[in-house]
Structures are given as C-alpha cells and as structure tokens.
Design an enzyme around this catalytic site. Structure first.
Site, PDB file in Angstrom:
ATOM      1  N   THR A  25       0.819  -1.221   0.000  1.00 23.98           N
ATOM      2  CA  THR A  25       0.000   0.000   0.000  1.00 23.98           C
ATOM      3  C   THR A  25       0.852   1.270   0.000  1.00 23.98           C
ATOM      4  O   THR A  25       1.894   1.324   0.636  1.00 23.98           O
ATOM      5  CB  THR A  25      -0.901   0.004   1.255  1.00 23.98           C
ATOM      6  N   GLY A  38      -4.283   2.032  -2.552  1.00 20.60           N
ATOM      7  CA  GLY A  38      -4.657   1.005  -1.573  1.00 20.60           C
ATOM      8  C   GLY A  38      -5.364  -0.102  -2.326  1.00 20.60           C
ATOM      9  O   GLY A  38      -4.740  -1.063  -2.791  1.00 20.60           O
ATOM     10  N   ARG A  96     -25.192 -12.997  34.866  1.00 16.36           N
ATOM     11  CA  ARG A  96     -25.883 -11.715  35.064  1.00 16.36           C
ATOM     12  C   ARG A  96     -27.389 -11.965  35.144  1.00 16.36           C
ATOM     13  O   ARG A  96     -27.976 -12.575  34.247  1.00 16.36           O
ATOM     14  CB  ARG A  96     -25.580 -10.795  33.883  1.00 16.36           C
ATOM     15  N   GLY A 145     -24.516  -2.128  29.396  1.00 16.85           N
ATOM     16  CA  GLY A 145     -23.598  -1.016  29.676  1.00 16.85           C
ATOM     17  C   GLY A 145     -22.188  -1.498  29.960  1.00 16.85           C
ATOM     18  O   GLY A 145     -21.205  -0.826  29.622  1.00 16.85           O
ATOM     19  N   GLU A 147      -5.739  -6.150   4.001  1.00 18.36           N
ATOM     20  CA  GLU A 147      -5.554  -7.252   3.029  1.00 18.36           C
ATOM     21  C   GLU A 147      -6.692  -7.293   2.001  1.00 18.36           C
ATOM     22  O   GLU A 147      -7.182  -8.357   1.621  1.00 18.36           O
ATOM     23  CB  GLU A 147      -5.338  -8.590   3.732  1.00 18.36           C
TER      24      GLU A 147
END
Ligand SMILES: Cc1cc2nc3c(=O)[nH]c(=O)nc-3n(C[C@H](O)[C@H](O)[C@H](O)COP(=O)(O)OP(=O)(O)OC[C@H]3O[C@@H](n4cnc5c(N)ncnc54)[C@H](O)[C@@H]3O)c2cc1C
Length: 393
Positions: free
Chosen positions: A126, A131, A268, A343, A366
């Site tokens: 690149t 690119g 949880r 959260g 890539e």
C-alpha cells in the site's frame, strides 16, 4: 463440538497454543491495548514455544505442519488478543513472497531466521495514493549494475519499525500498470530505507502500522523475487494465501467474544433469572455461535485446500469468501457481544469493548470487504454457470 479436521499432531499444537493464550496472552491483552506498545514479550513467547515455525517447512527450521495449522493458531491467539494473533499472521504474510517466488538460495538465506522468529517480516504494497488500486503504486526500482535503486514510500505497513525483512513492491517499468511491478526483499538496515510515522489507531493498538521510505535505497539485484514484471502476480498469489489468516483473526475475535458473552449471560441476572434465559438474549447467543461455526467451516476448508496445493484459480474465490465472511462475522458478533453485556460491554474493563474495536480492521486490510466481493463476483463471472438458463427461451 466445533468442526475439527485436525490431525492428532495438529491437535497437540492447538492445545499448546490454547493454554498459552489462556495463561500468558490473555492476561496481557488489555495492557497491550492500553499502552499501544508493540508487545515484544509476546514475540518472545512465540519464539520460546517455536510458534514462528508454524508457517515453514522443516528444512527451513519450521514445523512443516501446514497452512490449516497456522490458521488455527492465529484463531486461538486472537480469541484473547488480536494483536498477538496478528504477529503470527503477518510473519506468514511477509514471508509468502519468498515461499512462493524465492529461489532456493533466497529461501536458505532468509526463511530460517523467520522460522525461528529471530527476524519479523512485513508486506509493503500500500502507498498513500494506492490502496485498493494497488497497481497505481508510484514507488520505483531502477536497475543500476548489480543493484536496484528504490525511491518512493509505502503507507500503513504492519510491523513497520519492528520487522527486519520487508517484501516490497515497486515499479521497474512505469509505462506498464500491472506488468511493470516487481517484488523485492528489503532488509531494514539497507541504507536509504527509513521508517516514518507510526499511526495511532482504533484497534489492534499493539501492532505497529507505519510509513516506510526509500530514498535511493540500494537493494542487491539478487533480492529480486521471481522475474522483473512478475510482482503484481506475486502480490496477488500472496494475498490468496494470506487473506485466510485475517479471516482466522476475525474468527478468533468472534469466538472469543461469543464465549465471553455466554459466560456473562449465565451469571448476570435481571427480572429474577440469568439473562441467558431471556429468549431474546438466548437467540442472539445462538446466532453468534452459528455464525462462528459457519465461518470456521469456510476458513478450514481454505486451509485444507492450501495444504493440498490447490491451484491458484481455485484458491482466489474461496480465499476471498473466507476473509469476507469471517471478518463480517467478526464485526457483527463482537458488536452483539457488547449488546449482550449491556452497559458493561461498553466500558473498557470488559474485553468485548476491545474486541469490537479490533474487529473493524479485519474488514479493511488485506483488501477491503468491498474488494473481496468484487473478487468473488469476478471469479463467478469467469465460471461457466449459465446452464440453468440454457433450456429457457
Ligand atoms: C491497521 C492497518 C494495517 C495495514 N497493514 C498493511 C500492510 O501490512 N501492508 C500493506 O501493504 N497494506 C496494509 N494496510 C493497507 C490496507 O490494506 C488498505 O488500507 C486497504 O487495502 C484499503 O486501501 P485504502 O485505505 O487506500 O482505501 P481506498 O482504496 O481508498 O478505498 C476507500 C473505500 O472505497 C472502497 N473502494 C475502493 N475501490 C473500490 C471499488 N473498485 N469498488 C467498490 N469499492 C471500492 C473501499 O472498499 C473503501 O471502502 C493496512 C491498513 C491498516 C489501516
């Protein structure tokens, strides 16, 4: 049981990598991300356990265990730390040019140092202005007697500043877009080779991504890989075999995030029961696991095909598909893992926040996933697929 076509020997190596990932790599992952420093201790760990040898044949000091094994190792490491998984993936990327197009003498000179991990490798395609359109590169290599004089620059090079060997692509004929490109091995202590700015990034923060410059950089002519003008083909053959490594990094991230979210959802509690027992969360977990398993099937198939020496024309499409699918799954699944944690998923104390940031790059480097789709469609159009319509009309 996840899909598992590994031999007994390969399973043993996977067990080793798994235990290193759990005991040595996972405890470092958050700190590597926070400090954004290249983790030389992880390089040392891979050296100690001879894991740099995975991509190489035994005669060059490697394990000779094949491409599928490399993918599995990258996957296992990336479950806990995508930066560490990338170290192995890029060792392979940076040395595939030698493996595919190097002369016996070039292989003997360089591969043992890469297989031991004494040297790290990089792949420099690149540039600031090229690119996705890599053939638009402007770096030039001019032949002068027994050297090539390189001038130009490369951008976004993984391992910039830490690699000792760079596989570099440059134009030996500026009048020819694809056919004018040649590939070289450049050692980092070559006069005229310099490393520029290292980029701060969203994720894979411990990995270096930087500019490299060639200022009348005199590379011995014997470091040309293959013939002049073969560089573009070499670059594409490398990517056919290295893109699955990025797929493996993506899959590791996705599976790591799924495993973490599952554990969390079991403990949880809301509304009087573990969130895993709420059907909407259970459904997300099921989708996450299913996507990982589908990605694994595609990825391991490519690994097996590479190990069976499948011809280039068979590899291009499936390799692009594996990279595309595994890395899209990585982004979807890590984002879902953040959602499962609520959260807590959004704060840095929990690893899924890092995994989601790390996943994004797998869709970009890539070859972006748009480019993978173009490659897959191009290959489809080349195939003779019109028979379904042949009886119509
Ligand atoms: C962290 C990091 C590490 C990297 N490591 C390396 C490395 O080790 N070696 C190396 O050589 N490169 C490396 N790269 C470069 C990477 O491969 C390129 O960034 C990538 O190929 C995209 O090129 P670009 O950034 O110039 O985007 P562009 O090519 O400018 O593309 C911009 C957008 O347009 C889309 N696009 C472009 N052309 C088309 C088209 N024809 N059709 C549809 N959509 C299109 C792209 O998908 C993208 O969404 C790295 C990049 C990063 C960020």
């Amino acid at each position: 049981m996840p899909y598992d076509p590994l031999s007994d020997d390969q399973r043993e190596i996977r067990e080793l990598v798994r235990s290193l990932a759990r005991e040595r790599i996972a405890p470092r992952a958050a700190e590597i991300d926070k400090s954004a420093k290249f983790p030389w201790d992880m390089v040392e760990l891979l050296r100690e356990h001879e894991l740099f040898g995975l991509p190489y044949e035994e005669r060059f000091g490697g394990t000779g265990t094949g491409a599928l094994m490399v993918l599995v190792a990258v996957e296992e490491m990336s479950k806990v730390c995508a930066t560490t998984g990338l170290i192995l993936a890029v060792q392979e990327l940076g040395s595939l040019g030698l493996k595919l197009a190097g002369s016996e003498e070039q292989k003997q000179r360089y591969l043992p140092r890469l297989a031991s991990g004494e040297w790290l490798a990089a792949y420099a395609l690149t540039e600031p202005g090229s690119g996705s359109d890599s053939a638009a590169m402007r770096t030039e290599a001019r032949r002068e007697g027994d050297v090539y004089v390189l001038n130009g620059s490369k951008r976004f090079i993984t391992n910039a500043g830490v690699a000792s060997l760079y596989t570099v692509f440059a134009k030996t004929d500026t009048s020819d877009k694809h056919g004018g490109i040649s590939a070289f091995v450049v050692e980092s202590d070559t006069p005229g080779f310099e490393v520029g700015r290292i980029e701060p990034k969203m994720g894979i923060k411990g990995s270096t991504t930087g500019e490299i410059f060639f200022d009348d950089c005199r590379v011995p002519a014997e470091n040309l890989l293959g013939e002049e003008g073969e560089g573009f083909r070499i670059a594409m053959r490398i990517l056919d075999r290295s893109r699955p490594g990025i797929g493996a990094q993506g899959l590791g991230l996705a599976q790591g995030a799924t495993d973490y979210a599952l554990d969390y959802a079991k403990s949880r509690e809301t509304m009087g029961r573990p969130i895993a027992q709420h059907q909407l969360i259970a459904g997300m977990l099921a989708d996450m696991e299913t996507k990982c398993e589908a990605a694994r099937g595609l990825l391991y198939k490519v690994g097996l095909m590479i190990d069976e020496d499948a011809p280039d024309e068979d590899l291009t499409k499936i390799s692009a598909m594996a990279k595309l699918f595994c890395t899209d799954v990585a982004m979807e699944v890590t984002s879902d893992a953040v959602q499962v944690l609520g959260g807590y998923g959004y704060i840095q104390e929990y690893p899924v926040e890092r995994m989601m940031r790390d996943a994004k790059i797998t869709q970009i480097y890539e070859g972006t996933n748009q480019i993978q789709r173009l490659v897959i469609a191009r290959e489809m159009l080349r195939e003779n697929r019109s028979f379904l319509l042949s009886g119509v009309a």
